[in-house]
Enzyme design. Structure first.
Site, PDB file in Angstrom:
ATOM      1  N   GLY A 218       0.886  -1.186   0.023  1.00  0.00           N
ATOM      2  CA  GLY A 218      -0.020  -0.206  -0.034  1.00  0.00           C
ATOM      3  C   GLY A 218       1.007   1.305  -0.165  1.00  0.00           C
ATOM      4  N   CYS A 328     -14.932   2.225 -29.036  1.00  0.00           N
ATOM      5  CA  CYS A 328     -16.160   2.556 -29.093  1.00  0.00           C
ATOM      6  C   CYS A 328     -17.001   2.344 -27.681  1.00  0.00           C
ATOM      7  CB  CYS A 328     -17.011   1.964 -30.017  1.00  0.00           C
ATOM      8  SG  CYS A 328     -15.950   2.113 -31.796  1.00  0.00           S
ATOM      9  N   TYR A 356      -0.180  -1.868 -12.848  1.00  0.00           N
ATOM     10  CA  TYR A 356      -1.500  -2.222 -13.045  1.00  0.00           C
ATOM     11  C   TYR A 356      -1.860  -1.402 -14.386  1.00  0.00           C
ATOM     12  CZ  TYR A 356      -1.034  -3.402  -8.517  1.00  0.00           C
ATOM     13  OH  TYR A 356      -0.603  -4.041  -7.073  1.00  0.00           O
TER      14      TYR A 356
HETATM   15  C1  LIG Z   1      -2.219  -6.026  -4.823  1.00  0.00           C
HETATM   16  C2  LIG Z   1      -1.355  -6.726  -3.792  1.00  0.00           C
HETATM   17  C3  LIG Z   1      -0.283  -5.968  -3.267  1.00  0.00           C
HETATM   18  C4  LIG Z   1       0.446  -4.805  -3.907  1.00  0.00           C
HETATM   19  O1  LIG Z   1      -0.285  -3.639  -3.641  1.00  0.00           O
HETATM   20  P1  LIG Z   1       0.532  -2.423  -4.200  1.00  0.00           P
HETATM   21  O2  LIG Z   1      -0.490  -1.339  -3.808  1.00  0.00           O
HETATM   22  O3  LIG Z   1       0.762  -2.410  -5.610  1.00  0.00           O
HETATM   23  O4  LIG Z   1       1.665  -2.148  -3.654  1.00  0.00           O
HETATM   24  C5  LIG Z   1       0.401  -6.828  -2.126  1.00  0.00           C
HETATM   25  N1  LIG Z   1      -0.213  -7.559  -1.537  1.00  0.00           N
HETATM   26  C6  LIG Z   1      -1.516  -8.323  -1.882  1.00  0.00           C
HETATM   27  C7  LIG Z   1      -1.820  -9.270  -1.166  1.00  0.00           C
HETATM   28  C8  LIG Z   1      -1.920  -7.678  -2.923  1.00  0.00           C
HETATM   29  O5  LIG Z   1      -3.269  -8.284  -3.255  1.00  0.00           O
END
Ligand SMILES: *Cc1c(COP(=O)(O)O)cnc(C)c1O
Length: 407
Positions: A218, A328, A356
């Protein structure tokens, strides 16, 4: 990488094309490791779903990273990249027991996020240690779609159910070797994150056979000027010290793990697309590019911001544009964005296109997915070919239709 390097790539490999700067990935990885330098045993698991090209996975292997995976197929990609299964963690949500068993057989660390599967897996495979994903019920970010730690989330086992986890462990004789949380996609305030880690430490103390604690990710990176980003150095300093103290009270040293995606690859990515048409309407000027949400869906899916530069005319006069795609459907990348004056044929570069972006691309409108290029040691390397008509037809069965019988 400069504008000319990007223009050369668009010329050599065509557009649209994704470009990843390995130097930026390495720098972000090293920054993360340095931030947590005080922690004795640190493991970074790169979240494969952010950008899953096998060459990127090989780059992370070279750096010494492990992988965080969410599907059997991501695990297989990681193994194909040569990553040691012991350095891969499988953190799925809502997958079948069979899929988890297949992954466990490969020697990958399993992370279980619900009581039903925990009980079933533990009963059948008490000798395979598992990690448990805890939901500490902390809202990390502001956007409900990308915060996964709060009360209504489908992710993790609630901290209120710890007694039930302990009962399953006792009844099955299984071993819990790790506890994990992943609170959401945006850590804006490290105070909130540290609060959630306290809940995880409290939980961890209840399990006696731990090898690691995984704090998820995160970590937020800036997308535009003035954006709040995670102060990773401050977080690293505080959490490493707290972790070392935990190890003392726990009685032995264990590993501190993280699983960032966005932090490691977002800023390394550039998405290059060519302007097909500049269209003046009564209310706005559209720049229509040779792409759409089939290649980059984040702005339309969750309103994410990507900087856009006209690298063919970087010094031109700024004008306002709405940058749109050729799909479209309404596929607006940016509204009323100030961009250096655009002429048809110019190449636009989208920033923060590492995480992403390609991994969410599709064949909608039967368009080819773009090529991917890795900029490594000052040279461009094609790491995925642009698709062709063969890819579109692959797997489609060409059945012979007899004459339709109308009853
Ligand atoms: C998607 C995900 C991450 C990575 O999250 P970021 O925001 O890209 O750092 C880490 N752990 C789990 C379990 C995830 O699903």
């Amino acid at each position: 990488m400069n504008n000319q390097d990007l223009l050369n790539i668009a010329r050599d490999f065509g557009s649209p094309v994704y470009v990843y700067d390995a130097e930026v990935i390495v720098a972000q990885y090293e920054r993360l490791v340095a931030a947590f330098a005080k922690a004795k045993n640190l493991r970074i698991h790169y979240a494969v779903k952010a950008l899953s090209n096998i060459s990127i996975l090989k780059l992370f292997k070279q750096l010494g990273a492990g992988l965080d995976t969410v599907s059997l197929q991501e695990v297989e990609l990681g193994l194909a990249a040569g990553v040691d299964p012991k350095k891969i963690i499988f953190t799925p949500n809502g997958v079948s027991l069979e899929e988890i068993e297949l992954v466990a057989k490969k020697g990958v660390q399993i992370n279980i996020d619900n009581l039903s599967i925990l009980e079933q897996f533990g009963s059948k495979h008490p000798k395979t240690p598992v990690c448990v994903r805890i939901n500490p019920h902390v809202m990390a970010g502001g956007n409900a779609n990308i915060s996964v730690g709060h009360i209504d989330s489908k992710f993790g086992i609630s901290i209120h159910q710890i007694p039930h986890i302990l009962r399953i462990v006792e009844n099955t004789g299984m071993t819990v070797n790790g506890v994990h949380m992943h609170t959401g996609s945006d850590i804006l305030d490290i105070g909130v994150f540290l609060y959630a880690t306290e809940i995880l430490f409290e939980t961890a103390a209840k399990f006696k056979a731990l090898e690691f604690i995984d704090f998820g990710s995160g970590f937020k990176v800036p997308y535009k000027e003035g954006d709040v980003s995670t102060d990773i150095e401050d977080l690293g300093e505080q959490l490493s010290e707290r972790f070392n103290n935990f190890c003392i009270s726990y009685g032995r040293d264990i590993t501190m793990a993280f699983e960032p995606g966005k932090f490691l690859v977002s800023e390394a990515g550039h998405f290059l697309a060519q302007v097909n048409v500049v269209k003046q309407t009564t209310s706005t000027v559209f720049a229509g590019i040779d792409s759409g949400f089939n290649h980059l869906i984040r702005p339309m899916l969750y309103g994410s911001y990507h900087g856009i530069k006209n690298i063919s005319n970087p010094e031109g006069k700024n004008r306002f544009y709405s940058v749109v795609g050729y799909i479209c459907e309404t596929d607006t990348f940016a509204n009323n964005r100030q961009i250096s004056e655009i002429t048809e044929g110019d190449i636009l570069s989208f920033s923060n296109a590492g995480a992403y972006c390609f991994s969410m691309a599709s064949n909608y409108n039967s368009r080819y997915r773009p090529a991917e290029v890795l900029w490594y040691n000052g040279k461009s390397h094609l790491i995925r070919e642009r698709e062709t008509m063969e890819d579109i037809l692959k797997g489609q069965c060409d059945i012979q239709l007899d004459e339709l019988i109308v009853v």
